[in-house]
Design a protein around this motif. Structure first.
Motif, PDB file in Angstrom:
ATOM      1  N   ALA A   1       0.829  -1.217   0.000  1.00  0.00           N
ATOM      2  CA  ALA A   1       0.000   0.000   0.000  1.00  0.00           C
ATOM      3  C   ALA A   1       0.853   1.252   0.000  1.00  0.00           C
ATOM      4  CB  ALA A   1      -0.940  -0.008   1.202  1.00  0.00           C
ATOM      5  N   PHE A   2       1.977   1.222   0.711  1.00  0.00           N
ATOM      6  CA  PHE A   2       2.871   2.388   0.715  1.00  0.00           C
ATOM      7  C   PHE A   2       4.292   1.926   0.960  1.00  0.00           C
ATOM      8  CE2 PHE A   2       1.658   1.770   5.112  1.00  0.00           C
ATOM      9  CZ  PHE A   2       2.816   2.021   5.829  1.00  0.00           C
ATOM     10  N   VAL A   3       5.229   2.689   0.440  1.00  0.00           N
ATOM     11  CA  VAL A   3       6.651   2.455   0.674  1.00  0.00           C
ATOM     12  C   VAL A   3       7.279   3.797   1.015  1.00  0.00           C
ATOM     13  CG1 VAL A   3       6.773   0.459  -0.867  1.00  0.00           C
ATOM     14  CG2 VAL A   3       7.247   2.757  -1.767  1.00  0.00           C
ATOM     15  N   LEU A   4       8.525   3.751   1.438  1.00  0.00           N
ATOM     16  CA  LEU A   4       9.269   4.964   1.741  1.00  0.00           C
ATOM     17  C   LEU A   4      10.297   5.188   0.644  1.00  0.00           C
ATOM     18  CD1 LEU A   4       9.935   4.246   5.532  1.00  0.00           C
ATOM     19  CD2 LEU A   4       7.883   5.201   4.458  1.00  0.00           C
ATOM     20  N   ALA A   5      10.348   6.440   0.165  1.00  0.00           N
ATOM     21  CA  ALA A   5      11.320   6.831  -0.866  1.00  0.00           C
ATOM     22  C   ALA A   5      11.113   6.010  -2.137  1.00  0.00           C
ATOM     23  CB  ALA A   5      12.743   6.721  -0.335  1.00  0.00           C
ATOM     24  N   GLY A   6      12.178   5.890  -2.929  1.00  0.00           N
ATOM     25  CA  GLY A   6      12.107   5.134  -4.177  1.00  0.00           C
ATOM     26  C   GLY A   6      11.603   5.970  -5.341  1.00  0.00           C
ATOM     27  N   PRO A   7      11.995   5.612  -6.595  1.00  0.00           N
ATOM     28  CA  PRO A   7      11.583   6.375  -7.779  1.00  0.00           C
ATOM     29  C   PRO A   7      10.455   5.720  -8.570  1.00  0.00           C
ATOM     30  CG  PRO A   7      13.513   5.058  -8.293  1.00  0.00           C
ATOM     31  CD  PRO A   7      13.124   4.704  -6.880  1.00  0.00           C
TER      32      PRO A   7
ATOM     33  N   ALA B   1       4.379  15.024  -5.669  1.00  0.00           N
ATOM     34  CA  ALA B   1       5.654  15.328  -6.326  1.00  0.00           C
ATOM     35  C   ALA B   1       5.978  14.218  -7.316  1.00  0.00           C
ATOM     36  CB  ALA B   1       6.772  15.459  -5.286  1.00  0.00           C
ATOM     37  N   ALA B   2       6.896  14.530  -8.221  1.00  0.00           N
ATOM     38  CA  ALA B   2       7.374  13.538  -9.185  1.00  0.00           C
ATOM     39  C   ALA B   2       8.802  13.153  -8.818  1.00  0.00           C
ATOM     40  CB  ALA B   2       7.324  14.116 -10.595  1.00  0.00           C
ATOM     41  N   PRO B   3       9.090  11.855  -8.690  1.00  0.00           N
ATOM     42  CA  PRO B   3      10.436  11.443  -8.266  1.00  0.00           C
ATOM     43  C   PRO B   3      11.424  11.465  -9.420  1.00  0.00           C
ATOM     44  CG  PRO B   3       9.109   9.509  -8.664  1.00  0.00           C
ATOM     45  CD  PRO B   3       8.204  10.698  -8.896  1.00  0.00           C
ATOM     46  N   SER B   4      12.684  11.433  -9.087  1.00  0.00           N
ATOM     47  CA  SER B   4      13.753  11.377 -10.069  1.00  0.00           C
ATOM     48  C   SER B   4      14.647  10.197  -9.727  1.00  0.00           C
ATOM     49  CB  SER B   4      14.570  12.673 -10.063  1.00  0.00           C
ATOM     50  OG  SER B   4      15.760  12.521 -10.802  1.00  0.00           O
ATOM     51  N   ALA B   5      14.873   9.309 -10.713  1.00  0.00           N
ATOM     52  CA  ALA B   5      15.679   8.121 -10.462  1.00  0.00           C
ATOM     53  C   ALA B   5      17.108   8.470 -10.069  1.00  0.00           C
ATOM     54  CB  ALA B   5      15.674   7.224 -11.699  1.00  0.00           C
TER      55      ALA B   5
ATOM     56  N   VAL C   1      26.730   7.674   7.152  1.00  0.00           N
ATOM     57  CA  VAL C   1      27.019   6.294   7.511  1.00  0.00           C
ATOM     58  C   VAL C   1      26.662   5.382   6.345  1.00  0.00           C
ATOM     59  CG1 VAL C   1      26.397   4.412   9.074  1.00  0.00           C
ATOM     60  CG2 VAL C   1      26.706   6.723   9.970  1.00  0.00           C
ATOM     61  N   ASP C   2      25.547   5.667   5.669  1.00  0.00           N
ATOM     62  CA  ASP C   2      25.133   4.937   4.467  1.00  0.00           C
ATOM     63  C   ASP C   2      24.464   5.932   3.518  1.00  0.00           C
ATOM     64  OD1 ASP C   2      24.263   3.275   2.497  1.00  0.00           O
ATOM     65  OD2 ASP C   2      23.156   1.909   3.809  1.00  0.00           O
ATOM     66  N   PRO C   3      25.185   6.446   2.515  1.00  0.00           N
ATOM     67  CA  PRO C   3      24.605   7.450   1.610  1.00  0.00           C
ATOM     68  C   PRO C   3      23.368   6.964   0.868  1.00  0.00           C
ATOM     69  CG  PRO C   3      26.990   7.376   1.377  1.00  0.00           C
ATOM     70  CD  PRO C   3      26.605   6.205   2.229  1.00  0.00           C
ATOM     71  N   LYS C   4      23.192   5.645   0.729  1.00  0.00           N
ATOM     72  CA  LYS C   4      22.021   5.128   0.017  1.00  0.00           C
ATOM     73  C   LYS C   4      20.734   5.421   0.773  1.00  0.00           C
ATOM     74  CE  LYS C   4      23.415   0.841  -0.290  1.00  0.00           C
ATOM     75  NZ  LYS C   4      24.770   0.960   0.314  1.00  0.00           N
ATOM     76  N   LEU C   5      20.835   5.779   2.062  1.00  0.00           N
ATOM     77  CA  LEU C   5      19.646   6.084   2.857  1.00  0.00           C
ATOM     78  C   LEU C   5      19.331   7.583   2.879  1.00  0.00           C
ATOM     79  CD1 LEU C   5      20.182   3.680   5.887  1.00  0.00           C
ATOM     80  CD2 LEU C   5      18.759   3.345   3.856  1.00  0.00           C
ATOM     81  N   VAL C   6      20.017   8.356   2.047  1.00  0.00           N
ATOM     82  CA  VAL C   6      19.722   9.782   1.910  1.00  0.00           C
ATOM     83  C   VAL C   6      18.864   9.963   0.667  1.00  0.00           C
ATOM     84  CG1 VAL C   6      20.679  12.086   1.587  1.00  0.00           C
ATOM     85  CG2 VAL C   6      21.840  10.456   3.087  1.00  0.00           C
ATOM     86  N   ASP C   7      17.625  10.339   0.884  1.00  0.00           N
ATOM     87  CA  ASP C   7      16.643  10.499  -0.196  1.00  0.00           C
ATOM     88  C   ASP C   7      16.611  11.957  -0.637  1.00  0.00           C
ATOM     89  OD1 ASP C   7      14.529   9.682  -1.928  1.00  0.00           O
ATOM     90  OD2 ASP C   7      13.075  10.529  -0.506  1.00  0.00           O
ATOM     91  N   ALA C   8      16.457  12.201  -1.944  1.00  0.00           N
ATOM     92  CA  ALA C   8      16.357  13.565  -2.475  1.00  0.00           C
ATOM     93  C   ALA C   8      15.189  13.629  -3.455  1.00  0.00           C
ATOM     94  CB  ALA C   8      17.660  13.976  -3.156  1.00  0.00           C
ATOM     95  N   LEU C   9      14.525  14.778  -3.482  1.00  0.00           N
ATOM     96  CA  LEU C   9      13.331  14.931  -4.318  1.00  0.00           C
ATOM     97  C   LEU C   9      13.087  16.406  -4.575  1.00  0.00           C
ATOM     98  CD1 LEU C   9      10.872  13.123  -5.384  1.00  0.00           C
ATOM     99  CD2 LEU C   9       9.658  13.998  -3.383  1.00  0.00           C
ATOM    100  N   LEU C  10      12.686  16.739  -5.798  1.00  0.00           N
ATOM    101  CA  LEU C  10      12.260  18.097  -6.132  1.00  0.00           C
ATOM    102  C   LEU C  10      10.738  18.167  -6.061  1.00  0.00           C
ATOM    103  CD1 LEU C  10      14.680  18.591  -9.132  1.00  0.00           C
ATOM    104  CD2 LEU C  10      14.681  20.004  -7.069  1.00  0.00           C
ATOM    105  N   PHE C  11      10.227  19.208  -5.485  1.00  0.00           N
ATOM    106  CA  PHE C  11       8.770  19.319  -5.346  1.00  0.00           C
ATOM    107  C   PHE C  11       8.327  20.784  -5.415  1.00  0.00           C
ATOM    108  CE2 PHE C  11      10.406  20.108  -1.177  1.00  0.00           C
ATOM    109  CZ  PHE C  11       9.463  20.834  -0.492  1.00  0.00           C
TER     110      PHE C  11
END
Length: 609
Positions: free
Chosen positions: A462-468, A502-506, A599-609
């Motif tokens: 039903a829902f997830v966190l982050a991701g493109p 918002a629209a995500p960016s891969a 500590v883990d850059p993969k857990l830093v999410d970025a998004l334009l909105f």
């Protein structure tokens, strides 16, 4: 001139007035439940309680202590019972607060059995003074029951001393065992039953069977844990050694005596009014010093009683002295909940001392009434100040001194967590409509509470966190206070959060993360500055803001983020504990770069909105 007649309440009216006063205290305590924050520990424990209700598991071990040691599982079964009574998340938190609020009538009854009604009423009123224990209402969990369980133990012990009935000694042992499950630092009150038994022994009133009953009742709450030890052969001695040997458990000796005494007698009041509510420093220190002076004056009253050979006063000094020594000899770090049991004892001694001092004055009733009204007023002032902070998602969080009260204050940063009153509406929104991907503070809140309140039938996808994922509707959820700071209006409001699509960016988004398999986020062993580096480049369209969200452990370690546009570094326009928003007003379609150290850059999410 005729004498002014002295007015007194009739016995029934006096009892009714006392009952109404205690009820008012309990209602004031319950007023915090709607704005209590939804956090990892309680969410985890409520899920365990729900699994018990559904017959999926029947645990023998309780919640972990410092990740190394478990006590019995009674807490989980209590949560199962509270959930069975209905009311959802908020109803469960209210019922839990109701059990904790029993501390006020229990303090009155214990004080009455100890030294009279005046001491009992003062003890109950003093429990309202804002203290470190008040954070147990902000982050409710089993520690919230420490005060009521400790007071039940004290009341039962005093009833045994007064009546000699063995059932009260058994109840004292049971309450003491449960109190140590609420938090093991209730052990600092062990002198209460020990001194009572010593008193009975010296008078030839101590019998073997009641003492054995006390011991049996004391270990009864530990029975599930002992069954697990016998069944699985788990290394309880090793776990206990690991807990006591951890860096936060290594004793620092008597050097902490003065600091802990100050935090018990006025330091917390300073932090509430200055560090949390942001009031004038002079006012906060004035209130803290006034409480310390009141405690000192009460100490003089207790010493005067002890000098007169009053055994109750000597017992109070013995309990406080042994409890304070035991606490500082066991610990080096003192989270807010570790002072609760000793605070209960201290306030009982303060009540005894003040009742003694007031008894020698012409207007003893007026003094008691003024003190009680002052305690209630301070409690109400903090409550009124906290409500808007919690409802706007702007709770002023700092890891210390909250988790080591003797440490120097860190600067507070707003923390956006859902409140108990908003959790049901959030769950309904998450489960309706198209699949969603969530970004920003709302994503962090869901990660910390495992999607609390969301029913199983909602479905894993039903829902997830982050991701493109382009097949999902992407939403940015930020605290309502942050939207005001940004000068933007959200499309929807959801409890403490405002939402926009918002629209995500891969090229910017972090990997998709599920709250169902994300697991509990432990405090990293390495607390040194983050070392791993990453870089992301993108074109920044005109009129959009850049959102950065850290989905790693959110309370201790922050990533180091650097945003550069056309060679110029930008500062965040708005931020909270886990989220940063940047605005570039003079760079339409500019080339931008994000430098990340985490500590883990993969857990830093970025998004334009």
């Amino acid at each position: 001139m005729p004498a002014v007649p002295r007015t007194t309440l009739r016995p029934f009216d006096a009892r009714l007035a006392r009952a109404l006063l205690l009820l008012l205290m309990m209602l004031a305590y319950l007023a915090w439940a709607p704005v209590s924050l939804v956090h990892s520990d309680l969410a985890r424990d409520l899920k365990t309680g729900a699994a018990i209700l559904e017959g999926q598991s029947f645990p023998l071990l309780g919640p972990p202590l410092a990740g190394r040691l478990h006590l019995g599982s009674g807490w989980f079964y209590l949560l199962a019972l509270l959930q069975a009574l209905g009311g959802g998340w908020l109803g469960t938190v209210v019922l839990l607060a109701g059990l904790a609020a029993l501390q006020f009538p229990l303090a009155y009854l214990a004080g009455k059995a100890w030294a009279g009604r005046e001491t009992g009423l003062l003890w109950a009123a003093l429990l309202l003074l804002p203290s470190w224990s008040l954070f147990e209402q902000v982050f409710p969990t089993h520690t919230q029951l420490t005060s009521s369980c400790s007071l039940l133990m004290a009341l039962a012990t005093l009833r045994w001393v007064r009546t000699g009935k063995s059932k009260y000694l058994g109840l004292s042992g049971l309450a003491f065992g449960v109190a140590m499950h609420a938090h093991p630092t209730a052990l600092v009150l062990g002198a209460v039953p020990l001194l009572a038994m010593l008193w009975a022994w010296r008078r030839g009133r101590l019998r073997v069977l009641p003492v054995l009953g006390f011991g049996f009742a004391l270990v009864l709450p530990f029975a599930p844990m002992l069954v697990d030890v016998l069944r699985s052969g788990s290394g309880l001695p090793l776990a206990l050694g690991g807990y006591l040997g951890a860096r936060e458990s290594a004793a620092s000796g008597l050097a902490d005596l003065g600091g802990i005494a100050w935090q018990l007698s006025g330091g917390a009041l300073v932090y509430w009014f200055s560090g949390i509510l942001g009031g004038p420093t002079s006012l906060a220190w004035g209130l803290g010093l006034a409480q310390a002076a009141l405690t000192l004056a009460a100490g003089i009253g207790v010493l005067r009683l002890a000098w007169r050979n009053e055994s109750w006063a000597r017992a109070a000094l013995g309990v406080l002295g042994s409890g304070l020594l035991l606490l500082v000899l066991l610990r080096a770090a003192y989270p807010y909940y570790m002072l609760t049991a000793l605070r209960v004892a201290l306030l009982g001694a303060v009540a005894l001392g003040l009742a003694s001092l007031f008894a020698g004055t012409r207007h003893a009733g007026a003094w008691r009434g003024t003190l009680g009204a002052g305690c209630l007023a301070l409690y109400a002032a903090v409550t009124v100040g906290v409500y808007p902070l919690a409802r706007q998602g702007a709770w002023p969080f700092a890891f210390v001194p909250l988790f080591d009260v003797k440490s120097a204050w860190n600067a507070t940063v707003p923390l956006a967590l859902s409140t108990a009153a908003s959790i049901e509406a959030r769950a309904r929104w998450l489960c309706q409509g198209e699949p969603r991907a969530l970004h920003g503070s709302l994503a962090v809140s869901l990660q910390l509470d495992y999607g609390a309140g969301t029913p199983n039938e909602c479905g894993a996808g039903a829902f997830v966190l982050a991701g493109p994922d382009p097949g999902r509707r992407h939403w940015v959820g930020l605290a309502r206070a942050m939207w005001r700071h940004l000068g933007r209006e959200p499309e929807q409001r959801l409890g403490v959060f405002g939402l926009v699509r918002a629209a995500p960016s891969a090229e910017l988004a972090a990997a998709e993360r599920s709250v169902k398999d994300g697991g509990y986020l432990p405090i990293p062993n390495d607390l040194s500055p983050p070392k791993q580096k990453a870089e992301r480049q993108f074109i920044w369209p005109a009129g959009q803001d850049l959102l950065i969200t850290h989905l790693g452990f959110p309370l201790v370690l922050d990533p180091i983020i650097r945003i550069e546009v056309n060679g110029r570094e930008l500062a965040p326009l708005a931020q909270d504990r886990n989220t940063w928003v940047y605005r570039c007003t003079a760079c339409p379609s500019a080339s931008a770069r994000i430098d990340i150290r985490a500590v883990d850059p993969k857990l830093v999410d970025a998004l334009l909105f």
